[in-house]
Each structure stands twice: as C-alpha cells, then as structure tokens.
Motif scaffolding. Structure first.
Motif, PDB file in Angstrom:
ATOM      1  N   ASN A   1       0.819  -1.210   0.000  1.00 34.19           N
ATOM      2  CA  ASN A   1       0.000   0.000   0.000  1.00 34.19           C
ATOM      3  C   ASN A   1       0.854   1.262   0.000  1.00 34.19           C
ATOM      4  OD1 ASN A   1      -2.448   1.301  -0.143  1.00 34.19           O
ATOM      5  ND2 ASN A   1      -2.759   1.398   2.067  1.00 34.19           N
ATOM      6  N   LYS A   2       2.078   1.154  -0.542  1.00 37.49           N
ATOM      7  CA  LYS A   2       2.972   2.310  -0.628  1.00 37.49           C
ATOM      8  C   LYS A   2       3.117   2.758  -2.076  1.00 37.49           C
ATOM      9  CE  LYS A   2       5.778   1.079   3.408  1.00 37.49           C
ATOM     10  NZ  LYS A   2       7.128   0.720   3.884  1.00 37.49           N
ATOM     11  N   THR A   3       2.023   2.834  -2.751  1.00 33.47           N
ATOM     12  CA  THR A   3       2.067   3.200  -4.156  1.00 33.47           C
ATOM     13  C   THR A   3       0.974   4.199  -4.474  1.00 33.47           C
ATOM     14  OG1 THR A   3       1.873   2.356  -6.422  1.00 33.47           O
ATOM     15  CG2 THR A   3       0.610   1.224  -4.733  1.00 33.47           C
ATOM     16  N   SER A   4       1.247   5.030  -5.463  1.00 34.10           N
ATOM     17  CA  SER A   4       0.255   6.011  -5.913  1.00 34.10           C
ATOM     18  C   SER A   4      -0.472   5.527  -7.161  1.00 34.10           C
ATOM     19  CB  SER A   4       0.933   7.359  -6.215  1.00 34.10           C
ATOM     20  OG  SER A   4       1.952   7.187  -7.194  1.00 34.10           O
ATOM     21  N   THR A   5      -0.186   4.283  -7.559  1.00 36.14           N
ATOM     22  CA  THR A   5      -0.846   3.743  -8.750  1.00 36.14           C
ATOM     23  C   THR A   5      -2.306   3.457  -8.452  1.00 36.14           C
ATOM     24  OG1 THR A   5      -0.178   1.498  -8.135  1.00 36.14           O
ATOM     25  CG2 THR A   5       1.283   2.718  -9.614  1.00 36.14           C
ATOM     26  N   LYS A   6      -3.085   3.277  -9.490  1.00 34.95           N
ATOM     27  CA  LYS A   6      -4.514   3.038  -9.323  1.00 34.95           C
ATOM     28  C   LYS A   6      -4.754   1.755  -8.532  1.00 34.95           C
ATOM     29  CE  LYS A   6      -4.703   0.913 -13.927  1.00 34.95           C
ATOM     30  NZ  LYS A   6      -5.340   0.941 -15.244  1.00 34.95           N
ATOM     31  N   LYS A   7      -5.823   1.735  -7.772  1.00 39.64           N
ATOM     32  CA  LYS A   7      -6.113   0.623  -6.870  1.00 39.64           C
ATOM     33  C   LYS A   7      -6.466  -0.664  -7.603  1.00 39.64           C
ATOM     34  CE  LYS A   7      -6.383   0.731  -2.935  1.00 39.64           C
ATOM     35  NZ  LYS A   7      -5.391   0.384  -1.923  1.00 39.64           N
ATOM     36  N   ASP A   8      -7.040  -0.558  -8.807  1.00 40.43           N
ATOM     37  CA  ASP A   8      -7.463  -1.765  -9.508  1.00 40.43           C
ATOM     38  C   ASP A   8      -6.322  -2.329 -10.367  1.00 40.43           C
ATOM     39  OD1 ASP A   8      -7.525   0.411 -11.163  1.00 40.43           O
ATOM     40  OD2 ASP A   8      -9.206  -0.318 -12.381  1.00 40.43           O
ATOM     41  N   LEU A   9      -5.168  -2.530  -9.707  1.00 36.36           N
ATOM     42  CA  LEU A   9      -4.002  -3.107 -10.378  1.00 36.36           C
ATOM     43  C   LEU A   9      -4.328  -4.525 -10.842  1.00 36.36           C
ATOM     44  CD1 LEU A   9      -0.895  -2.449 -10.806  1.00 36.36           C
ATOM     45  CD2 LEU A   9      -0.519  -3.848  -8.772  1.00 36.36           C
ATOM     46  N   ARG A  10      -4.149  -4.777 -12.144  1.00 42.33           N
ATOM     47  CA  ARG A  10      -4.508  -6.093 -12.682  1.00 42.33           C
ATOM     48  C   ARG A  10      -3.495  -6.548 -13.730  1.00 42.33           C
ATOM     49  NH1 ARG A  10     -10.483  -7.122 -14.538  1.00 42.33           N
ATOM     50  NH2 ARG A  10      -9.638  -9.220 -14.418  1.00 42.33           N
ATOM     51  N   TYR A  11      -3.277  -7.839 -13.729  1.00 41.51           N
ATOM     52  CA  TYR A  11      -2.424  -8.477 -14.731  1.00 41.51           C
ATOM     53  C   TYR A  11      -3.211  -9.666 -15.277  1.00 41.51           C
ATOM     54  CZ  TYR A  11       1.145  -5.756 -12.321  1.00 41.51           C
ATOM     55  OH  TYR A  11       1.858  -4.731 -11.764  1.00 41.51           O
ATOM     56  N   PRO A  12      -4.011  -9.442 -16.316  1.00 41.47           N
ATOM     57  CA  PRO A  12      -4.898 -10.502 -16.827  1.00 41.47           C
ATOM     58  C   PRO A  12      -4.172 -11.789 -17.206  1.00 41.47           C
ATOM     59  CG  PRO A  12      -5.440  -8.379 -17.806  1.00 41.47           C
ATOM     60  CD  PRO A  12      -4.171  -8.178 -17.070  1.00 41.47           C
ATOM     61  N   GLU A  13      -2.910 -11.668 -17.652  1.00 42.30           N
ATOM     62  CA  GLU A  13      -2.190 -12.857 -18.110  1.00 42.30           C
ATOM     63  C   GLU A  13      -1.858 -13.834 -16.971  1.00 42.30           C
ATOM     64  OE1 GLU A  13       0.974  -9.488 -17.961  1.00 42.30           O
ATOM     65  OE2 GLU A  13      -1.207  -9.742 -17.969  1.00 42.30           O
ATOM     66  N   ILE A  14      -1.875 -13.334 -15.707  1.00 43.77           N
ATOM     67  CA  ILE A  14      -1.608 -14.231 -14.572  1.00 43.77           C
ATOM     68  C   ILE A  14      -2.743 -14.215 -13.558  1.00 43.77           C
ATOM     69  CG2 ILE A  14       0.918 -14.193 -14.764  1.00 43.77           C
ATOM     70  CD1 ILE A  14       0.935 -12.021 -12.591  1.00 43.77           C
ATOM     71  N   GLU A  15      -3.896 -13.689 -13.969  1.00 44.75           N
ATOM     72  CA  GLU A  15      -5.065 -13.603 -13.072  1.00 44.75           C
ATOM     73  C   GLU A  15      -5.460 -14.981 -12.536  1.00 44.75           C
ATOM     74  OE1 GLU A  15      -8.509 -11.234 -11.558  1.00 44.75           O
ATOM     75  OE2 GLU A  15      -6.664 -10.629 -12.557  1.00 44.75           O
ATOM     76  N   GLU A  16      -5.537 -15.955 -13.411  1.00 46.27           N
ATOM     77  CA  GLU A  16      -5.959 -17.298 -12.993  1.00 46.27           C
ATOM     78  C   GLU A  16      -4.985 -17.896 -11.989  1.00 46.27           C
ATOM     79  OE1 GLU A  16      -6.737 -21.751 -14.898  1.00 46.27           O
ATOM     80  OE2 GLU A  16      -6.610 -20.006 -16.228  1.00 46.27           O
ATOM     81  N   GLU A  17      -3.688 -17.775 -12.256  1.00 46.36           N
ATOM     82  CA  GLU A  17      -2.690 -18.335 -11.343  1.00 46.36           C
ATOM     83  C   GLU A  17      -2.746 -17.652  -9.970  1.00 46.36           C
ATOM     84  OE1 GLU A  17      -2.224 -17.342 -14.372  1.00 46.36           O
ATOM     85  OE2 GLU A  17      -1.122 -18.862 -15.526  1.00 46.36           O
ATOM     86  N   ALA A  18      -2.961 -16.330  -9.960  1.00 47.88           N
ATOM     87  CA  ALA A  18      -3.032 -15.593  -8.693  1.00 47.88           C
ATOM     88  C   ALA A  18      -4.241 -16.020  -7.866  1.00 47.88           C
ATOM     89  CB  ALA A  18      -3.078 -14.090  -8.965  1.00 47.88           C
ATOM     90  N   LEU A  19      -5.394 -16.151  -8.524  1.00 52.32           N
ATOM     91  CA  LEU A  19      -6.602 -16.581  -7.810  1.00 52.32           C
ATOM     92  C   LEU A  19      -6.444 -18.010  -7.297  1.00 52.32           C
ATOM     93  CD1 LEU A  19      -9.365 -15.102 -10.155  1.00 52.32           C
ATOM     94  CD2 LEU A  19      -8.662 -14.249  -7.912  1.00 52.32           C
ATOM     95  N   GLN A  20      -5.805 -18.859  -8.068  1.00 52.63           N
ATOM     96  CA  GLN A  20      -5.588 -20.240  -7.628  1.00 52.63           C
ATOM     97  C   GLN A  20      -4.663 -20.278  -6.417  1.00 52.63           C
ATOM     98  OE1 GLN A  20      -7.081 -23.173  -9.006  1.00 52.63           O
ATOM     99  NE2 GLN A  20      -6.299 -23.860  -7.010  1.00 52.63           N
TER     100      GLN A  20
END
Length: 499
Positions: free
Chosen positions: A393-412
């Motif tokens: 939580n030390k970032t000014s980037t947008k909160k909805d940070l997403r990487y669709p190419e590894i979304e499935e692996e992260a959720l798993q």
C-alpha cells in the motif's frame, strides 16, 4: 470495558524498550506490603521477616457486582452528576450499564468530569516516582501502567481505591492466556501470533523499565510491587479500557464508569470529551427502555481483535467488521525468489510471510497484488517492484491493479492458501469436542472450558469467512476457465471456417 478509540498496538512500546527476545513464563501470585504514607519501602531484615497480611486488591471477579455500589457512591461524591444508568449483571458482557430511565436517540450520557479521568498528567501520590518516570521520557502507556500499579498498591490510601476495586482481577483477554493455552486452542488462528507478540512486548517493556529505572530506584519501585505479574495486570487493564479522547488533544485516558459500557457490533457511538458540558460523554445512536443494556462501540474490530484485547467473541455472523488473517508467502523454489524477496523488503514487507485481512465481502487489493508477485514469471521481472509496492500500500498507482495474463494463477494461489487454512480450522474444531483439558482443580476446569469455548467461537467465525472466500474464488476461476474454453472453441471454429 470500553476502548472507544481505535488505539494502535504500536503505541504500546513507542520504541522505548530494546528488541530483545523474551520467553513467555508462567507467573505466580505476589504478596507484598507497602507503606501507605511514604514513597520508600523498608528493605531492612526485620521488614523482610514481617508476616504479610495484605495483598494487592486486584479488583474483583470479572462478573462481580460486589464493589459496584461503592464505586457509584464514590463517583457521585467526587463530582459525577446523576446518571440514567446503573451497573448490573447482564447477558452480554457479564456486567454492564443498564438504563434506569427512558433514553432518547441522540441523547448525551455520562458527563464524567476531567477530575475523574486518569491520564499521563494525573497526580501521583508519590510525586517523586512520577517525576523519575517523566525525567526518563517514559511513554504514556508504560507510564500509565506503572501509575495504576502504584495506586493499587496504596490500597485505601489511593483516591482511586474504589475504582481499582471494581476492575477485573483477571480478564479473559489473550494477555492472560498461558503459552500452552495459546498453542492448544488457537493454533489454527493467526491471532495466536498477535497474542504472543503482545505478551513479548509487555515483558520487554517491563524488563526495560526494571533495568533502566526500577533497579536504580528500589525505594520508589520495589520489586515486590512492580513486577512482571503486576505489569501484565495493568497492561491488561489498559488494553481493554484505555480510550483516546480526540477533543482532549488526543489524550489517552482511563474513564471510570464509562469503561463499564460494553460493546455492540452495530453501535457506532464513541466516547469523547464534550467542551460545552466539560465532561466525557457519548451520544446514543438509538433509544433505550428502562432495564435495557446501553452500548458503545470499541471500534471496527474483528472477532480476533476483540478476543485479543477484551476477552470475548461476538456471536457468529453478527460482526460486520469481522475478518480473518490469511498468511501468504513466497515459494522458495521460485526461480525469481531472491528478486521478489528484495522487492518485498524494499517496501517494508516481511521476508518470511505476510498476513492480509479477508472479510465476508472479499479481500483487499494488497492481497491480490501479493498473489500476483508470487505467481509472476521471470518475464514480468520489471513489474516485481510495482507489485510489491501495491502489496504494501505504498504506491500512488490506481487501486485496480490487474495483470490478466496471470489472473488465474493468482486466484488459484489465494484459493490454495484459503483451503490450507480451512484444513487447520477443521482439524481443531473436530478435535475440540474430545480435547482433554488436563486439569484437576474445579476452578481451573471452568477456566479451561471457557477458554476452549472462546477458541471454538473464534475459529468457527473465521472459518466461515474463509468458506465464503473459497466459494467466491472457485466461481471466479470457473468463469475464467469457461471463458477461456469458449474463446478456444471460437478460435478453432474460425480456423476451420477459413480452411
């Protein structure tokens, strides 16, 4: 039992004691005798051989009303205005404040004057002892803990005698659980680690005070009075009853009478100082009929946090602020383990493991960012720093940070972590029914039965949240995989068409 502010645990130490590791030890009741009129305590041989006839009056039993009338009488005589509430034995909290008259929604209650509030600026019976602590820049929490012990040891000579006599002698907060009880009953819950850390901090704080101050002034701080057991008691009182009053410059204080109010998860009213009436008040957010218990909020705390500081667990499903800590860690066999570890360290995250709160409504973006980092391949090494910053939580980037190419692996990965925790809860809850309490004393048996029930209630509520997370994760993975399957089928159909 009121902590109307969200006091952070970090304020306990305030970088006061050295970070030495201390063992959790079993303590025994301490007897002592203290001269009620002088600051010094005799250490002569005759004094040592004197028969001890009195002990510290560590309040009363947690559900006792034996000192309630004396407390109310003393408060009234000391400036507390007539009240619409009285201390009674109640269903929620064992004892609490019950309405004597009709109370309207939006009505201000209590009006405890500043003269009845204990804070770091309160006058010491032994002014010399208080001055020594202030000269050594002792922070508010250790200062108040020492003050409370000092006043308790004076018995009836202390102006706070009636208040201290009404305090619980030994609450059920996790500070009072033995290491064996923590390991046995809370092995599945991450709150066990928080409890061990708290005990270690209290022990460390006491050891620092003893080495730096108490040992150099034994006449002011005799060990038979100021010892580890008494500090565990005083810190237990602070953790469960200290409030922060925003309108009194954020001062930490014990507020007699107000701290008899119990917590309700649906109440949103807190204690504060009211400048117009010059007293500590709270404004009701509902009406109360005569005979109804009056509640305030101890803050938006999870069931684990409520057990940690106050020694109770709300009924399952009644706490909208409930959450469970989910531990996550890097895989050591990861090809990029060192690079990811360095990214985490740069952003102040633990190298060993990190816990994130999971609620019935979902989980924070920080947890998702950490999961992205764990599963990210070497080809995404340039994003490691961004992921670690988002996880901390030390970032000014947008909160909805997403990487669709590894979304499935992260959720798993998150699902696997949830199911690993669920299996621990299942094991404990299955074994709790036949758990041998290993005690012979009836009093100790009742205590162990009660502690086990608290642990069962906590683990049941935390497992419920993980079950919900498991359901959500499985659905999202199913949707992702079914979407991928549809895309593959469409691509295959187009390929055949053009052929």
């Amino acid at each position: 039992m009121a902590e109307a502010s969200r006091i952070l645990h970090s304020t306990l130490i305030a970088s006061f004691h050295s970070p030495q590791k201390t063992h959790f030890s079993q303590l025994h009741h301490v007897h002592f005798r203290r001269n009620p009129t002088h600051c010094s305590v005799s250490t002569s041989e005759s004094a040592k051989n004197t028969t001890v006839t009195e002990t510290i009056p560590w309040g009363c039993e947690i559900d006792s009303l034996e000192n309630a009338s004396a407390l109310q009488k003393w408060l009234s005589e000391s400036g507390l205005p007539p009240q619409k509430m009285a201390i009674e034995r109640v269903d929620v909290g064992e004892r609490g404040l019950v309405a004597l008259k009709n109370v309207r929604k939006g009505e201000k209650l209590l009006f405890v004057p500043p003269s009845l509030v204990i804070s770091a600026t309160s006058e010491w019976n032994c002014a010399e002892a208080g001055e020594v602590l202030k000269q050594n820049s002792v922070p508010d929490w250790p200062l108040l803990a020492t003050y409370l012990i000092s006043e308790a040891s004076l018995l009836k000579s202390s102006r706070w005698f009636n208040y201290i006599s009404a305090l619980p002698r030994q609450p059920y907060s996790l500070l009072y659980w033995t290491r064996e009880e923590l390991d046995r009953y809370l092995e599945a819950s991450q709150i066990r680690e928080r409890a061990i850390e708290r005990v270690t901090n209290v022990v460390g704080t006491y050891n620092d005070l003893r080495l730096r101050i108490f040992s150099k002034h034994p006449d002011l701080f005799p060990e038979e009075v100021f010892n580890l057991e008494t500090f565990k008691w005083s810190f237990g009182i602070l953790f469960s009853r200290l409030v922060r009053l925003p309108s009194m410059d954020g001062r930490f204080a014990l507020v007699p009478w107000a701290d008899m109010l119990n917590h309700d998860c649906e109440v949103e009213t807190f204690l504060d100082y009211d400048k117009s009436s010059q007293g500590v008040v709270f404004t009701t957010d509902r009406s109360y009929q005569p005979g109804e218990q009056v509640f305030i909020s101890y803050g938006n705390k999870s069931n684990g946090e409520l057990l940690l500081s106050y020694g109770f667990v709300p009924r399952e499903g009644t706490n909208p602020s409930d959450s469970v800590e989910l531990p996550l860690s890097l895989e050591k066999y990861d090809k990029c383990y060192k690079e990811k570890l360095e990214a985490l360290r740069k952003n102040g995250l633990s190298a060993r493991s990190q816990c994130f709160p999971v609620r019935i409504t979902g989980w924070p973006q920080e947890l998702m960012a950490y999961a992205y980092l764990v599963v990210s391949p070497p080809s995404m090494s340039r994003q490691f720093e961004e992921m670690a910053a988002a996880a901390s939580n030390k970032t000014s980037t947008k909160k909805d940070l997403r990487y669709p190419e590894i979304e499935e692996e992260a959720l798993q990965f998150i699902l696997d972590s949830c199911e690993s925790s669920i299996s621990k809860y299942n094991k404990f809850l299955k074994e709790s029914g036949s758990m041998d309490l290993d005690v012979t004393s009836p009093k100790q048996l009742n205590r162990r039965l009660f502690l086990k029930q608290l642990a069962v209630d906590l683990c049941t509520s935390e497992r419920r949240i993980l079950f919900r997370a498991q359901y959500i994760l499985r659905r999202r993975l199913r949707d992702i995989r079914s979407g991928e399957l549809k895309a593959l089928r469409l691509f295959d159909g187009l390929r055949k068409f053009f052929k």
